[in-house]
Enzyme design. Structure first.
Site, PDB file in Angstrom:
ATOM      1  N   GLY A  30       0.382   2.810  -4.045  1.00 29.38           N
ATOM      2  CA  GLY A  30       1.107   3.768  -3.220  1.00 29.38           C
ATOM      3  C   GLY A  30       2.547   3.341  -3.016  1.00 29.38           C
ATOM      4  O   GLY A  30       2.959   2.255  -3.446  1.00 29.38           O
ATOM      5  N   ASP A  87      -3.047   5.839   4.705  1.00 27.95           N
ATOM      6  CA  ASP A  87      -2.665   7.214   5.038  1.00 27.95           C
ATOM      7  C   ASP A  87      -2.735   7.454   6.540  1.00 27.95           C
ATOM      8  O   ASP A  87      -1.955   8.229   7.080  1.00 27.95           O
ATOM      9  CB  ASP A  87      -3.575   8.192   4.285  1.00 27.95           C
ATOM     10  CG  ASP A  87      -3.452   7.985   2.779  1.00 27.95           C
ATOM     11  OD1 ASP A  87      -2.325   8.087   2.274  1.00 27.95           O
ATOM     12  OD2 ASP A  87      -4.462   7.669   2.131  1.00 27.95           O
ATOM     13  N   LYS A  97      -7.643   5.704   3.590  1.00 27.76           N
ATOM     14  CA  LYS A  97      -6.896   5.377   2.383  1.00 27.76           C
ATOM     15  C   LYS A  97      -7.381   6.261   1.236  1.00 27.76           C
ATOM     16  O   LYS A  97      -8.411   6.902   1.332  1.00 27.76           O
ATOM     17  CB  LYS A  97      -7.097   3.902   2.006  1.00 27.76           C
ATOM     18  CG  LYS A  97      -6.309   2.968   2.906  1.00 27.76           C
ATOM     19  CD  LYS A  97      -6.418   1.509   2.478  1.00 27.76           C
ATOM     20  CE  LYS A  97      -6.035   1.237   1.059  1.00 27.76           C
ATOM     21  NZ  LYS A  97      -4.700   1.721   0.666  1.00 27.76           N
ATOM     22  N   GLY A  99      -5.103   8.424  -0.541  1.00 32.47           N
ATOM     23  CA  GLY A  99      -4.213   9.560  -0.812  1.00 32.47           C
ATOM     24  C   GLY A  99      -3.741   9.565  -2.264  1.00 32.47           C
ATOM     25  O   GLY A  99      -3.525  10.615  -2.857  1.00 32.47           O
ATOM     26  N   GLU A 106      -9.132  -0.248  -4.428  1.00 34.63           N
ATOM     27  CA  GLU A 106      -8.521  -0.804  -3.207  1.00 34.63           C
ATOM     28  C   GLU A 106      -9.586  -1.406  -2.298  1.00 34.63           C
ATOM     29  O   GLU A 106      -9.386  -2.459  -1.706  1.00 34.63           O
ATOM     30  CB  GLU A 106      -7.758   0.296  -2.462  1.00 34.63           C
ATOM     31  CG  GLU A 106      -6.491   0.727  -3.181  1.00 34.63           C
ATOM     32  CD  GLU A 106      -5.782   1.887  -2.523  1.00 34.63           C
ATOM     33  OE1 GLU A 106      -4.588   2.045  -2.754  1.00 34.63           O
ATOM     34  OE2 GLU A 106      -6.417   2.659  -1.778  1.00 34.63           O
ATOM     35  N   LYS A 124       2.221   6.732  10.203  1.00 31.59           N
ATOM     36  CA  LYS A 124       0.820   6.474   9.878  1.00 31.59           C
ATOM     37  C   LYS A 124      -0.098   6.155  11.067  1.00 31.59           C
ATOM     38  O   LYS A 124      -1.281   6.489  11.014  1.00 31.59           O
ATOM     39  CB  LYS A 124       0.718   5.351   8.836  1.00 31.59           C
ATOM     40  CG  LYS A 124       1.499   5.641   7.540  1.00 31.59           C
ATOM     41  CD  LYS A 124       0.986   6.872   6.844  1.00 31.59           C
ATOM     42  CE  LYS A 124       1.744   7.229   5.583  1.00 31.59           C
ATOM     43  NZ  LYS A 124       1.506   6.365   4.467  1.00 31.59           N
TER      44      LYS A 124
HETATM   45  C1  A5P Z   1      -3.601   4.913  -2.629  1.00 34.20           C
HETATM   46  O1  A5P Z   1      -4.817   5.346  -3.153  1.00 34.20           O
HETATM   47  C2  A5P Z   1      -3.634   4.961  -1.147  1.00 34.20           C
HETATM   48  O2  A5P Z   1      -4.721   4.374  -0.523  1.00 34.20           O
HETATM   49  C3  A5P Z   1      -2.336   4.478  -0.540  1.00 34.20           C
HETATM   50  O3  A5P Z   1      -2.410   3.160  -0.116  1.00 34.20           O
HETATM   51  C4  A5P Z   1      -2.067   5.349   0.623  1.00 34.20           C
HETATM   52  O4  A5P Z   1      -2.182   6.689   0.153  1.00 34.20           O
HETATM   53  C5  A5P Z   1      -0.700   5.119   1.230  1.00 34.20           C
HETATM   54  O5  A5P Z   1       0.292   5.491   0.338  1.00 34.20           O
HETATM   55  P1  A5P Z   1       1.819   5.493   0.742  1.00 34.20           P
HETATM   56  O6  A5P Z   1       2.198   4.087   1.034  1.00 34.20           O
HETATM   57  O7  A5P Z   1       2.504   6.058  -0.465  1.00 34.20           O
HETATM   58  O8  A5P Z   1       1.952   6.397   1.946  1.00 34.20           O
END
Ligand code: A5P
Length: 230
Positions: A30, A87, A97, A99, A106, A124
């Site tokens: 992310g 998220d 998580k 997104g 993860e 967040k």
């Molecule tokens: C990825 O699959 C997600 O779990 C990310 O860690 C989560 O969406 C946060 O992303 P951002 O840091 O881009 O907001």
């Protein structure tokens, strides 16, 4: 740089201070984790000796570009520290998580980690999880029946679709259902219910896993320590 990008950068820079020589490090996915990988690469170029396991193909590509030595679970059993984004973050440091769709890797990395640090901008933290649609990774075969079962838990459910109109596929070639519960007051119970549905591979609730949250807030960071209930 937007205010939120600046907050992400600040949180990521702070998290790099937790990484020491000789550590095995989990690399999240992310946009916030991306800042962490950049900053970690900088420290590696300055002489920091670590090895790392990435949680997605994108993060792997970035880590290679940054010159961060990589390893895998064939080589090591545990990680010292993992830094990843989220998220949503509730007051007990439970997370939504996934997104970006990398939730399964993860979670595998987070559960193999002695210290799990979440980095995020000031949007967040939430009082209760659930406004952000909960990603649930499912086997493509029979996903429609899985979606119906999740709807019975009081959620609107949408198959994640890419811009080209095709279903989004995870690294494992599975589908993602985005589940809008609006409020998840009891993430432990919901997690158990979801895991009972045949066809669900994993869900994006990370409960009792976070040791520390580093939240960018304007031009500083807030550091929140959690009590891990694992
Ligand atoms: C990825 O699959 C997600 O779990 C990310 O860690 C989560 O969406 C946060 O992303 P951002 O840091 O881009 O907001």
């Amino acid at each position: 740089m937007s205010d939120f990008e600046a907050e992400k950068t600040l949180a990521a820079l702070k998290s790099v201070e937790y990484i020491e020589d000789g550590m095995a490090v989990g690399l999240g996915s992310g946009s916030t984790a991306r800042h962490f990988v950049h900053a970690l690469g900088e420290r590696v170029r300055q002489g920091l000796v670590i090895k790392a396991i990435p949680t997605s193909k994108k993060t792997k590509a970035l880590a290679i570009k940054e010159g961060i030595p990589l390893t895998d679970f064939g080589d090591i059993k545990r990680l010292d520290v993992t830094v990843d984004g989220a998220d949503e973050i509730d007051p007990n440091l439970n997370l939504i998580k996934g997104g970006g769709g990398a939730l399964l890797r993860e979670k595998i990395v987070a559960t193999a980690t002695d210290c799990f640090i979440v980095v995020a901008d000031s949007r967040k933290p939430v009082a209760t999880l659930g406004a952000f649609p909960l990603p649930v990774e499912v086997i493509p075969f029979g996903w429609q029946n899985v979606a119906e079962s999740i709807k019975k838990l009081n959620s609107a459910v949408e198959l994640r679709i890419k811009e080209n109109g095709r279903p989004f596929r995870t690294s494992q070639r599975n589908f993602v259902l985005d589940c809008r519960f609006e409020e998840i007051p009891d993430p432990v119970s919901l997690g158990i219910e979801l895991r009972r549905i045949i066809g669900v591979v994993e869900h994006g609730l990370f409960v009792g896993m976070t040791d520390t949250a580093i939240i960018g807030k304007n031009d500083s960071v807030e550091i929140i320590s959690g009590i891990r209930g694992r």
